[in-house]
Structures are given as C-alpha cells and as structure tokens.
Motif scaffolding. Structure first.
Motif, PDB file in Angstrom:
ATOM      1  N   UNK A 287     -12.891  -2.971  -4.592  1.00  7.92           N
ATOM      2  CA  UNK A 287     -11.773  -2.052  -4.391  1.00  7.92           C
ATOM      3  C   UNK A 287     -12.157  -0.951  -3.396  1.00  7.92           C
ATOM      4  N   UNK A 288     -13.381  -0.482  -3.501  1.00 10.42           N
ATOM      5  CA  UNK A 288     -13.784   0.667  -2.691  1.00 10.42           C
ATOM      6  C   UNK A 288     -14.201   0.287  -1.287  1.00 10.42           C
ATOM      7  N   UNK A 289     -14.721  -0.927  -1.104  1.00  8.40           N
ATOM      8  CA  UNK A 289     -15.299  -1.239   0.205  1.00  8.40           C
ATOM      9  C   UNK A 289     -14.530  -2.284   1.003  1.00  8.40           C
ATOM     10  N   UNK A 290     -13.836  -3.199   0.334  1.00  6.34           N
ATOM     11  CA  UNK A 290     -13.280  -4.316   1.099  1.00  6.34           C
ATOM     12  C   UNK A 290     -11.797  -4.187   1.418  1.00  6.34           C
ATOM     13  N   UNK A 291     -11.095  -3.299   0.755  1.00  7.88           N
ATOM     14  CA  UNK A 291      -9.649  -3.290   0.938  1.00  7.88           C
ATOM     15  C   UNK A 291      -9.181  -1.985   1.553  1.00  7.88           C
ATOM     16  N   UNK A 292      -7.988  -2.050   2.147  1.00  4.55           N
ATOM     17  CA  UNK A 292      -7.365  -0.850   2.703  1.00  4.55           C
ATOM     18  C   UNK A 292      -5.884  -0.886   2.347  1.00  4.55           C
ATOM     19  N   UNK A 293      -5.221   0.268   2.539  1.00  2.10           N
ATOM     20  CA  UNK A 293      -3.765   0.330   2.377  1.00  2.10           C
ATOM     21  C   UNK A 293      -3.312  -0.053   0.990  1.00  2.10           C
ATOM     22  N   UNK A 294      -2.119  -0.669   0.911  1.00  2.00           N
ATOM     23  CA  UNK A 294      -1.558  -0.994  -0.401  1.00  2.00           C
ATOM     24  C   UNK A 294      -2.448  -1.971  -1.180  1.00  2.00           C
ATOM     25  N   UNK A 295      -3.153  -2.864  -0.463  1.00  3.77           N
ATOM     26  CA  UNK A 295      -4.047  -3.792  -1.164  1.00  3.77           C
ATOM     27  C   UNK A 295      -5.115  -3.003  -1.911  1.00  3.77           C
ATOM     28  N   UNK A 296      -5.573  -1.923  -1.295  1.00  5.37           N
ATOM     29  CA  UNK A 296      -6.589  -1.102  -1.966  1.00  5.37           C
ATOM     30  C   UNK A 296      -6.018  -0.501  -3.252  1.00  5.37           C
ATOM     31  N   UNK A 297      -4.784  -0.023  -3.174  1.00  2.00           N
ATOM     32  CA  UNK A 297      -4.167   0.555  -4.371  1.00  2.00           C
ATOM     33  C   UNK A 297      -4.104  -0.475  -5.498  1.00  2.00           C
ATOM     34  N   UNK A 298      -3.721  -1.688  -5.133  1.00  3.83           N
ATOM     35  CA  UNK A 298      -3.629  -2.745  -6.149  1.00  3.83           C
ATOM     36  C   UNK A 298      -5.000  -2.998  -6.762  1.00  3.83           C
ATOM     37  N   UNK A 299      -6.013  -3.055  -5.898  1.00  4.43           N
ATOM     38  CA  UNK A 299      -7.351  -3.343  -6.408  1.00  4.43           C
ATOM     39  C   UNK A 299      -7.881  -2.209  -7.280  1.00  4.43           C
ATOM     40  N   UNK A 300      -7.607  -0.976  -6.879  1.00  2.00           N
ATOM     41  CA  UNK A 300      -8.049   0.159  -7.691  1.00  2.00           C
ATOM     42  C   UNK A 300      -7.353   0.115  -9.055  1.00  2.00           C
ATOM     43  N   UNK A 301      -6.058  -0.178  -9.038  1.00  2.00           N
ATOM     44  CA  UNK A 301      -5.310  -0.329 -10.288  1.00  2.00           C
ATOM     45  C   UNK A 301      -5.947  -1.391 -11.181  1.00  2.00           C
ATOM     46  N   UNK A 302      -6.244  -2.540 -10.563  1.00  2.00           N
ATOM     47  CA  UNK A 302      -6.882  -3.634 -11.302  1.00  2.00           C
ATOM     48  C   UNK A 302      -8.223  -3.236 -11.886  1.00  2.00           C
ATOM     49  N   UNK A 303      -9.026  -2.614 -11.049  1.00  2.00           N
ATOM     50  CA  UNK A 303     -10.374  -2.248 -11.493  1.00  2.00           C
ATOM     51  C   UNK A 303     -10.297  -1.263 -12.646  1.00  2.00           C
ATOM     52  N   UNK A 304      -9.404  -0.291 -12.524  1.00  2.00           N
ATOM     53  CA  UNK A 304      -9.242   0.699 -13.594  1.00  2.00           C
ATOM     54  C   UNK A 304      -8.782   0.047 -14.881  1.00  2.00           C
ATOM     55  N   UNK A 305      -7.787  -0.833 -14.750  1.00  2.00           N
ATOM     56  CA  UNK A 305      -7.252  -1.477 -15.947  1.00  2.00           C
ATOM     57  C   UNK A 305      -8.333  -2.312 -16.618  1.00  2.00           C
ATOM     58  N   UNK A 306      -9.074  -3.078 -15.808  1.00  2.00           N
ATOM     59  CA  UNK A 306     -10.131  -3.890 -16.410  1.00  2.00           C
ATOM     60  C   UNK A 306     -11.148  -3.006 -17.117  1.00  2.00           C
ATOM     61  N   UNK A 307     -11.611  -1.978 -16.404  1.00  2.00           N
ATOM     62  CA  UNK A 307     -12.655  -1.122 -16.956  1.00  2.00           C
ATOM     63  C   UNK A 307     -12.220  -0.398 -18.222  1.00  2.00           C
ATOM     64  N   UNK A 308     -10.989   0.137 -18.214  1.00  2.00           N
ATOM     65  CA  UNK A 308     -10.534   0.927 -19.365  1.00  2.00           C
ATOM     66  C   UNK A 308     -10.104   0.057 -20.533  1.00  2.00           C
ATOM     67  N   UNK A 309      -9.501  -1.090 -20.226  1.00  2.66           N
ATOM     68  CA  UNK A 309      -9.139  -2.012 -21.309  1.00  2.66           C
ATOM     69  C   UNK A 309     -10.411  -2.456 -22.034  1.00  2.66           C
ATOM     70  N   UNK A 310     -11.456  -2.723 -21.270  1.00  4.72           N
ATOM     71  CA  UNK A 310     -12.701  -3.118 -21.914  1.00  4.72           C
ATOM     72  C   UNK A 310     -13.340  -1.935 -22.661  1.00  4.72           C
ATOM     73  N   UNK A 311     -13.072  -0.721 -22.200  1.00  2.00           N
ATOM     74  CA  UNK A 311     -13.520   0.444 -22.981  1.00  2.00           C
ATOM     75  C   UNK A 311     -12.871   0.402 -24.366  1.00  2.00           C
ATOM     76  N   UNK A 312     -11.578   0.080 -24.407  1.00  2.00           N
ATOM     77  CA  UNK A 312     -10.908  -0.048 -25.707  1.00  2.00           C
ATOM     78  C   UNK A 312     -11.525  -1.169 -26.524  1.00  2.00           C
ATOM     79  N   UNK A 313     -11.682  -2.341 -25.882  1.00  2.00           N
ATOM     80  CA  UNK A 313     -12.198  -3.507 -26.608  1.00  2.00           C
ATOM     81  C   UNK A 313     -13.589  -3.231 -27.177  1.00  2.00           C
ATOM     82  N   UNK A 314     -14.383  -2.508 -26.425  1.00  2.00           N
ATOM     83  CA  UNK A 314     -15.747  -2.187 -26.846  1.00  2.00           C
ATOM     84  C   UNK A 314     -15.832  -0.714 -27.251  1.00  2.00           C
ATOM     85  N   UNK A 315     -14.709  -0.203 -27.786  1.00  2.00           N
ATOM     86  CA  UNK A 315     -14.612   1.229 -28.063  1.00  2.00           C
ATOM     87  C   UNK A 315     -15.710   1.775 -28.969  1.00  2.00           C
ATOM     88  N   UNK A 316     -16.195   0.922 -29.893  1.00  2.00           N
ATOM     89  CA  UNK A 316     -17.202   1.404 -30.837  1.00  2.00           C
ATOM     90  C   UNK A 316     -18.415   1.957 -30.095  1.00  2.00           C
TER      91      UNK A 316
END
Lengths: 708, 708
Positions: free
Chosen positions: A523-552
C-alpha cells in the motif's frame, strides 16, 4: 495485485485459451463420475504439454498458477510429473544422470511419465522413518526395492494408479547390512508400450477422496524389484560399484526443494479465496431478503452490516495474502538464483544460508495459516450464499473439497506452524545473546520499546507496532516456556513439545503480522492515487480485523486497553462499510472469467437465478421412467390395509385347537421310545429344529431329536 | 451421557438392528453414484415405516436420533414426510382436516407421501416474502396455486424430485384481490397409482449437492393448479365458502414448531461430533510418528501435547453439548405438554409464553453455535488424521459434506445468532426496568457484582462466574450500542442491524456460558464416583478452553488479568493431558458400533491399517483394461520425435519459391479486373478466406473477394 500489467495480460490470454479448449469445458463437471473426471483430466495433458515445451518458464509458471485455481485436480496430476518427479530428478541427479533421464524423454512425457513415491501407509510427516528398503546387491550391481510389510506400502502416490511409467521412490538405503537413511531411486512401474506392470510391482487405486478426484492416487507394493545401481539419484549421496557410501557435506541445501511448493500454495490460497469471494460478493449484491419497510424493494444482502462483517474482512485478507505471495515469490526466485551460483567458499555463504533458513521458517508459517485462511474463506463464502451454497452447481462445495488437502500435504499445517514457532524461539535466543536477526524477525530485538499504549489513531503505523508488540511478546513467552521446560532437565525435543501451544501461538501471531507488513508495504510503496486509497483501506481492515480476532493478545500484552478495543470494533465496522461500497469493482479487479469462476451465483452480469436454473435443468434432464417407483415406492404407497396383516395369528392358524390335539397326542405317546419326530399339521413334513423341552415351545411337546 | 440406562440399551438394540438390515449396509456407500445412493436410501423406508407404526413415539424418536447420525440423508428424506409434512398437518389442520388426511393414509405413507414446499429460488429466510400465490376462486370453491415467475419456483424441496405424492405448499393467500399473508395448502403432485405429475405441476431434480445425495431435492413450478378450498390448513386462519378470512388470536403459538428441529440439531451436533472424535481419537492412539530416541518405538500421536490440544477440547465440547441437548430436550417436552393443555384463560398463560420465548431464543443460539462447533470438529478431526482423513473411506469427508447444511437450514446460523442476540438485548432492557428475568438469563440482572477478579482457583464456580460476567457485559454492550443507534433517530429494526456485531458476540458468549452451565449442572448433580470426576474434568476443560478461545472478553471485562490467562493456558494443557489418559474409554463410552462409525480409521479393535487397506482394495478392484491408455496416454508417451514436427515449415513447403512465382503472377495481372481469385499451389482448389491486403498475409498477394 497481479504483479505487473504484463502478468495480467497473460492471465487474460490464458483464460481465453482454456475457455476455448474443449478439454477444459467446466459446466458439466459436477455430475461426472470419478472415472469420467479421471479421463477428462487426462485429456488436458495434450495442450499443457505443448505449452510446457514451447513457453518460457516464467510464463508457463503463471499459466500453471491460473490452472491450479481453475482445476486443482489437473494441476496436481500434471504437477506430479513436472513438479515432483522432475523436481526430484533435478534436485537429486548428477549431470550425467539428468542427461540420461532427459534422453529417455522425462521432460516432455515422451517415454517417461513420473510419479513421486514418498509417503507410505504408516508414514507421512516423518520422511526419515519410511520403511521401504533399497538394498544393494553387489553381485549384480543392482538395488533391490522392497516393501517389507503392509505399513510400508507406498500410499497416496498421485499418478500411480493409471498414469505413471516411472516412480521416484524414497527408500532406506541399505548397503552391506547397514542403513544409510532415506534416498531416492527411480523405479520403472510399467512398460511404456503395453502399460503392463513390471514384475514385482503391485499397484492399486486409492479410490474416492474428499476432492481432486481427477488425480489418480494409488498405492504401490514392491516385491524384490531390481533396478540398476545407477537409478539411485547420486548428486548428494553416492554408492560406488564396490558398495562405498559417500555422504554430502552440506545437508541444508535440500531446504530449497520444499520452498517451491509452499510459495505456490500461498499464491493459490489467495487466488482460490478470491475466486470464492467473487461468487459470494456478486451473489450478495444480487440477492435480496427482507424489506426495510412496506412496498420497498428487499435489501441487498451486501447492505446488511453483518453480511459486510462476514465477507469484507475475508476480502481484505485474500488481498493481503496475494501481496504476500508476490513478495514471497520474488524472495524465492532471488534465493534460488543465489543458491545456484553459491560455492562453499563464497563469502556470502553464511548470509545466504541464514536467509534461506529464515525464508524456510517464514514460508512454513505462511503455508499453514494461509491455507487455513483460504479453506475457512471458502466455507464462509459458501455459508453466506445460504442454501444455494450447498448446491454443487455453486462450485463452492467442490472448491472446499479440492482445497482441503492443502492443509495436510507438503507438511501438515499444525506441524509446519510448530516448525515456524521453533525457528522463532531460536531467533529469540539469538537476539537475547545480541546476535543480528534476519530482516523478517528483526522486530523481535526491540520488543520492549513497543509495549506501550497506542494513541489510538489506528493508522497503519499504529497497527504495525501493535503486531510487532504482540508477536514479539508471544515469541518471548514461547522462549521462556521452552527455557523453563529445559530447566526441568528435559531434552531439547521434549522441551519443544511441552511448549508447543505457546510455539503455535507465536507462529500464528508472527505470520499474521508478517502478512500485515507485506500488504502495508504494498500500500505504501507500490500504489498511487485511488488505488493507493483502496490498498490502505484493505491493509487497515486486514490488520484491525485480525486485532479483533486475536484480541486476547493485544489486551494481554497491553497494546490496547478495553476502551480502545471498542474503537477497533467500531473502526472495523466502518471499514467494512467503506469496502462494501467498492466491493463489486474490487471483485472485478480479481479478473476471473465466468468460465474460470464456473458458478452461476458468481456471474459477472448478475443474472444468477436464470443461469442457476438453466444449469440445474440442463444437468438434470427428466428421466423417461422412474428408476425405482415400481420396486420401492408403489408397494409402500399402495399397500393393502395393514389391519389385515395384523389379524390375530393364533386365530388365523386355529392354533388353540391344534395345541389341544397335540397335547392329547403327546399324552398318548408318553411311553413311546426316545427317537421320535412330532410334526405339526401344515408344517410340510419337515423337522422343526430346536431344543426339545426347553424354551418357549417346550410345553407344546415338539421334540426333535433327530437333528438332521 | 445417554440420558438413561434404558436409552443406552435401546441405542444398542437399534445399532444391532440396522447393522443387520441389508438396506443399511454401509461399507460401499463412498463409491455409489448419486442415482444409486438415492435408490439405496429409498430401500430403507420399508423397515423404518414398520417401526414408525409399531414403536412407542419416545422410542422411535430415539431410533431416529441414532439414524440421523448414521445416515443423515435417509434421516432427512424420511423426516421430510414424518417431521415436516406431518408436522405441518398437525400444526395447521383442524381436527376434521387431520382425520381426513389420516384416512387418506398420511400417517403410514399408505396413499400419501408428503413433502414440504416452503423455500423458493429467491426466498429462504424471509418466509413472509414467499411469492407463490393461492388465490380463492369463489365460483368453484377452489384455490388456484400458481408460480408467478422464476424466482417463486419452489426450490430445495426434499422428496419432491422422486418420492412425494403431496406437498404442503406455503403460498400467499389471496381472497377477493387482497393478500392475507403466507398460509399452508396441501397440493397433490402426482397420481398415487401411476406416479405421473398432476396437470399444471412441473417438477425437476435439483441435482448434485455438497452432501446428503440420498435425499431427492427438487424444484416445483405450479401453473394454475386447482385444489379444493378444504385443502388449505385452517386451524389458525379460516377462509369461508363466501370468502371471509378469519385470522387467529394467538400468533405466538407457532413458535413451538420451529423448536423441535432445533432441539434435534443440538443432539445431532453432539452425536456427530462424538462419531468424528471416535475416529480421530482411536486413530491417534494407533498412529505413531517420530521416535523420541534411537531404537524407540515411534510416539503415539495422542501423546503429543499439541495433538491433545487438537482433540481433547473438542471432546469436552461434544460431551458438554450432549448434556445441553438432554436438558433442552426435557425442557422442550415439558413445554410441548404445557402448550397442549393451555387455554387462553389459563393463569399460567403469561409464564408459559415467557418460557416459550426464552427457550425459543436460547434454542436459536444453541442451534447456531452447536452446529458450527460440530462442523469445525469434523474438519479438525479430519485434519488430525493427516492424509488418510482425505480418503473418502475415512468417512470424515462425507460427514463434513452431510453435516454442513445444518448451518444453513431451519434458519441460517448467523441470522439465528442475531435473533438470540436481539432477545438478550430485550431481556437486558427488561432487567434494567426491574422486571423479573426467565431462568436462562437470570445472570444478566446481577452483572455488576460479578465483575471482580477471580481468586484463580479455577474451579467450576469461578469459571461459571466468569462466563456470567463476560456474557452479561457483552449483552450490556449490545444494549448500549442499540440504545445509541436508537438515539440517532433510527427505527428499531435499523438500530438492531447497526449493532449486529455486538449482538452476535453477546449471543455467542451467552450460548457458550449456557452450555457450560449445563455440563456443570450435569457434573454436579447427576454423577457420582469416578464418573463424576470425569464429568468435572470435562466441564472444566470445556469452560477453560473456551475462556482461551474467547480470551479477549475475559481480559476486556477484567474477569482475568494477563497473568491469570497464563494460568488458564497451563491448566488447559494439564486438563488435556488428564483427559488424554482416559480418552479411549471415554470414546468407547460414546457407544458407537463399528458399523455405525463406518471408518477403518476408527475401529474398536485398532486394526486400522489392515482394515483400511482391505476396504480400499475391495472398493477399487483392478480393471481388466485401462479405460483410456490407448486414446490418451499412449499417443503422448510414445509419440515420434517432436524435432520432426518442428522442421521449418517454410522449407517444408518450399514457400519462398512459391512466393516468388506468385509475386510475378500478381505483377503480370495487376491491370486485370477486380473480381479475381488467386489460389496457391497445393491448396486443393478451395478459396482461402481472409481480408485482402491487410494483415500478415497481405503482401503475399492472395486476394479473395468473392467471399463465398
């Protein structure tokens, strides 16, 4: 997502080609018998052999990656020869041996079709424990390949049942009565002209499996089969004419062979998950259920917050694994090149081997957790399609059944996860002794400073620090547990077993954090413009959803507090909604053709009900005559009133009267000799077997003594 | 575990009976075609109809519970008539109507075989949205049943494809142009003598499914099918001869019908999980892999701490769900009796209805989380058997495929979990208004005092308080979220959707806590002596393992701190080891016969390899002739050297010379008229199609203009 524009163009070219290749027609596969699928799968060899001979390797590999998603059973059957058998030859042959097998036709299936004889009925994970023997007969300069007992039967051998002519057999090398460990031997199984089994070779079909029925797994028993000594692969260990065994100096180099399979399976996990999500997300956009008010159109499933929760995190995960696989593939290719040119005297030797070790451990964890993630994704996608996900024509059941084996083969996932955990514990020990760490685990050295409260911006940096924190703490816990067990006087192996739960958790958190770092990097190095926004959204969702899953672990190690975890939940809800808004174009960007997806529920044009109905109707034409109405249904449906059957049988027989007669007869004969036969009226003159005098019939006086 | 000694004796009697019933032979089922399984399944009707007529209901229900584990597809197909169709009649008929259908033969399949026409292609969960119409024709006193469009096609109807003569059709009642909601109508589908479809009825086969292929699901389209007005079930809503519609006063009473299915599925979840565990645990006791030292016997899988971690908690869970199902079944039976005698004026009316509501909500959560738990158990058991778990003959793949539908039918699990969550939110609101709570959720009222640190004895009481604490807090959070959304001005339904993630979590924690309480109650009240110790061990393991699984909530709500969570992990490790020591007798106590388990890997006598090999060999006898060697393999294997094919085609054709000739000819004809046909040498006199002048062949001068 596709690596490069060129790779995407190639993918679309490949998809067009297979969609027009008659052997790859896919609408009818759900109703084929195992035998028909086997034959259909073999049909596909023709065109693929053409490509394997004529296409540049990199391109062909991309083609095979696509084919592995489209037709996992064919990919396996084809890969048994091109991946496993040729891989064994390449890894184990001397140059002269390799030339010999190439001249025999091993590259183009032109004289040799290979299979890979590693696993046995009683041995899978423990390769060193295989029990097939290869005993040198010095008198004839031959090896004798033998299956000493049932448990040593080669089992699960893909291609053995009805395709292969040769087999790379893994067997215990025995020379002069001494065992030298498991080595590889090429054994011919069948005559190439008649396809008859060679003497001493017994092969059977393993039969029906959960999935991948297109691959003909078989079992093989060898009974004193003789092969030339030169058919042992001698790049590493050599056996001379006079029975001298020479072992290799560098055992580590065999690492590389395992890597290739794992790298492929991480890619396949992403692609197969994307294929399942293509079906589930498109279906959820068309399917409507429950209206939010009178006379309103019912709501699209995809607009329900809970349905977003069911699918959007899985989409983010599939994308994250995809980027991980691109990076892993590059690492693997660089490493392979470095290894090919590596000499024992090379100054980079140590560094390359360390990197190999790290990649090996990382890939073990990735193989395990990515294949599990994909299998779970398929099942969740299937369930999200409701009842229609249970129809074979949705293709999701078949995908599950085909994919499930990826969690077992080339290393059982649990065992691989523990291997990754063991390596993390070693890295921790290195770090605590001040040694430099390879880049993939460098965060381990700095764990102390990461254990602080986040400022709850919840940006990619915060999430990254969080994963580093919990992974480092989990690795530390495993290392502490291990040290404690060692302190009790246990062996290293035993201590490792005792801390396996902690190792497992460490490997899981490390792997999730690794995947997160990879998608963050993309997300940070390979994409630009709207594609970057999509990738940042994806990365955040993956990271935070897994924070919930592994919340303990985030709470346990104090990276987030309870209130921040509520913020995480709210943020994941919001990110799911954000991703839902672009879910359809994101799914389209996975770039699968309708032919490849092969599910009416996942059609690009959204005409799901019509296509589904058409397929069900076409696949199940009306039968001319009911196959078992007359035999099974009519007698049930039109039976006479059971009351007739239930008439009192005593009355029907007039039994009471008979009994009276019999009693009288018995009385009058009570002084007659022992050998008698009393036969009741209507018994047709046959003796009634049974013990005289005892049991329910005893008082009737029927005594049968004759016994014939 | 079996409820009573009598129930266990009956279970063993039933197992003996089916093991000797030829239609229940099971060794060959993995290799049967869908058609053969369908026919085999129908064969089983004969003996079961005998029992349904002659056996006391309670006993027959126990028999069916066993059969549902042994043969889920038969159970479904049989249950479609006896459970769904007769259930619809019992629930919907007036006494006179019921007599009418009994006289027609509906009880004994003697004239009527029923199916249950609820779901449609476009509607499953939303029953009120069904689109099939039943329009009263007052002139003829008939209803006209009609499928208005493709999406309204009755879909998934079990038994419709080739068994049923009648269908309980759910359709929108339309009288005098006004819709009155979905009611039930009995429609005859086929003639009972000829089995021909009745006019206007179109039926097709739904075809291949993920599992349960023994059941013949079909689709039905009605085209203006006329039925007598009396074939509408009129216990609740009545339609008179002159078209007056009377609605029922008490809509709640239809709750009861849904309960029965859920209660059965909780029992089936436990039994099926126990069957899978019987296979996995016995296999893990026989299978050995890796030795812990030279010349030592390899270690039993079951002795690895990680393997104990994989299986022992699942065993504790299956047992806990089993006790929950026993208690739930009793509650259900009491409730059913109470409802049957209930009059609107009864003083217990309110209390009974409240209890019904609570049981309904509890059973929704139990159905969802128990079927999910069982499906996961089957898959984990399958994976724990390594490669052999992928063989169809292990039976685990088929169990997965058969069981998977339980997560979808009779209420999609996610939707049911949310229903349970909605009810918990209501209960919370009642509690906060000071109203009394039904017993199942009484802990909600006292949450504040439970939120304290445990003294980490980790006995059953501590664990119980912990579950009460986290469940109460999770319900509170869902209620707070709901109130917040309501405060934004949203409708109740919309606010409920917005807090669905919190509702889901609340339902999950409540349900796990409920199951824990049930097995704790069983351990504390029903057992004595060593059995009690085993049950306490099981209850503790289930409760604490789930504390780990749901660890985030225990930390978030401060019931345990980080250090205590480490103690929980250690304790679970130890409990797994304790249970491992008695794992084999515990599995034996599940009391499944080898015939029912039907897996060589799960044999009572432990002869797994021999039995597995025998079954594979018997199921896959050698074929006389290779089915496609000559057509597909030989041409590949023995093809001529490809170098011949690859000879330069230009040279082979002598193309350069020809081109020269053609150029010259073209030059000499350049002033000739437009309509020409140039045919190359050796082209057989046929025109070469292609665009003139453009593309690669343009400069050759081949111009085809004629176009024919």
């Amino acid at each position: 997502m596709h690596g490069s524009e060129k790779a995407l163009v190639l993918k679309e070219k490949f998809m067009t080609e297979i969609s027009r290749d008659p052997s790859f027609r896919s609408h009818d596969i759900h109703d084929l018998s195992k035998e028909a699928i086997r034959e259909r799968t073999m049909e596909k060899f023709g065109s693929m052999v053409h490509y394997v001979i004529n296409e540049p390797l990199r391109e062909f590999n991309l083609r095979m990656q696509l084919v592995s998603t489209a037709d996992p059973a064919f990919w396996t059957r084809f890969g048994v020869h091109f991946g496993l058998f040729l891989g064994a030859l390449r890894g184990g042959c001397t140059p002269g041996q390799m030339n010999y097998w190439i001249e025999k036709g091993a590259i183009g299936l032109n004289g040799v079709i290979g299979c890979f004889g590693m696993t046995e009925l009683a041995h899978g994970s423990n390769v060193a424990g295989l029990e097939t023997t290869a005993t040198l007969d010095e008198r004839t300069d031959e090896f004798v390949i033998h299956t000493p007992h049932l448990g040593a039967t080669k089992w699960w051998i893909g291609g053995a049942a009805s395709t292969a002519t040769h087999c790379a057999v893994f067997a215990q090398l025995i020379v002069k009565g001494k065992k030298h460990g498991v080595k590889t031997f090429v054994v011919q199984l069948r005559d190439t002209k008649t396809f008859q089994l060679k003497p001493g070779v017994m092969i059977g079909d393993i039969g029906k499996k959960m999935g991948r029925d297109g691959i003909d797994n078989g079992y093989i028993q060898f009974t004193h089969v003789r092969i030339p000594r030169a058919h042992m692969l001698m790049k590493h260990t050599q056996v001379s004419r006079d029975g001298i065994v020479t072992d290799p100096p560098l055992a580590q180099l065999t690492y590389g062979a395992l890597l290739s399979g794992r790298v492929g399976m991480v890619a396949d996990s992403s692609n197969t998950a994307k294929r399942a999500l293509t079906i589930a997300v498109r279906y959820a956009a068309v399917r409507r259920q429950f209206a939010s008010g009178k006379n309103k159109l019912e709501t699209q499933l995809l607009d329900y917050p809970i349905h977003q929760r069911r699918l959007m995190p899985l989409m983010a995960q599939a994308i994250a694994i995809g980027f991980t696989s691109l990076i892993l593939t590059n690492m693997y290719e660089e490493l392979t090149q470095a290894l090919e040119t590596l000499e024992p005297s090379d100054p980079n030797m140590h560094e390359t081997l360390e990197k190999l070790k790290e990649t090996h451990a990382t890939s073990a964890g990735l193989k395990a957790f990515c294949t599990w993630a994909c299998l779970e994704t398929i099942e969740k996608c299937r369930q999200s399609c409701g009842g229609h996900g249970y129809s074979a024509y949705s293709t999701l059941p078949g995908m599950y059944q085909d994919f499930a084996v990826q969690c077992t083969w080339e290393g059982d996932n649990t065992i691989l996860a523990l291997q990754a955990g063991r390596s993390l514990v070693s890295s921790w020990e290195s770090a605590s002794r001040g040694k430099p760490l390879p880049p993939g685990v460098s965060y381990l050295a700095s764990t102390e400073t990461l254990t602080n409260k986040s400022n709850s911006k919840l940006d990619l940096g915060d999430i990254d620090k969080g994963w580093a924190c919990v992974a480092a703490n989990a690795v530390k816990k495993a290392a502490v547990d291990y040290a404690r067990e060692l302190g009790k006087g246990l062996s290293k192996d035993e201590a490792m077993e005792r801390c396996s739960q902690s190792r497992f958790i460490a490997a899981k958190l490390h792997t999730i954090g690794y995947i997160f770092r990879m998608v963050k990097q993309a997300a940070e190095t390979h994409a630009t413009g709207p594609e970057k926004d999509v990738l940042v959204l994806n990365a955040k969702l993956y990271g935070l959803w897994q924070v919930e899953e592994q919340g303990a672990w985030f709470l346990k190690y104090g990276y987030f507090n309870a209130q921040q975890m509520d913020t995480v939940q709210e943020t994941v809800d919001k990110l799911c909604l954000d991703l839902r808004k672009i879910a359809i174009p994101v799914v389209d960007s996975f770039a699968f053709s309708d032919h490849l997806v092969n599910s009416p529920l996942g059609r690009y044009d959204g005409r799901i009900y019509e296509a589904y109905f058409d397929q069900v109707r076409a696949s199940n034409p009306p039968v001319k005559e009911h196959p078992y109405f007359a035999r099974l249904i009519a007698p049930l449906l039109n039976r006479v009133n059971e009351a007739d059957d239930e008439k009192d049988p005593e009355e029907a027989m007039g039994l009471e009267e008979e009994l009276k007669e019999l009693r009288e007869a018995s009385q009058s004969q009570k002084d007659a000799p022992q050998k008698v036969q009393v036969v009741g009226k209507g018994m047709g003159g046959k003796g009634v077997p049974g013990g005289g005098g005892s049991g329910a019939g005893g008082d009737v006086g029927q005594v049968v003594v004759d016994g014939k």
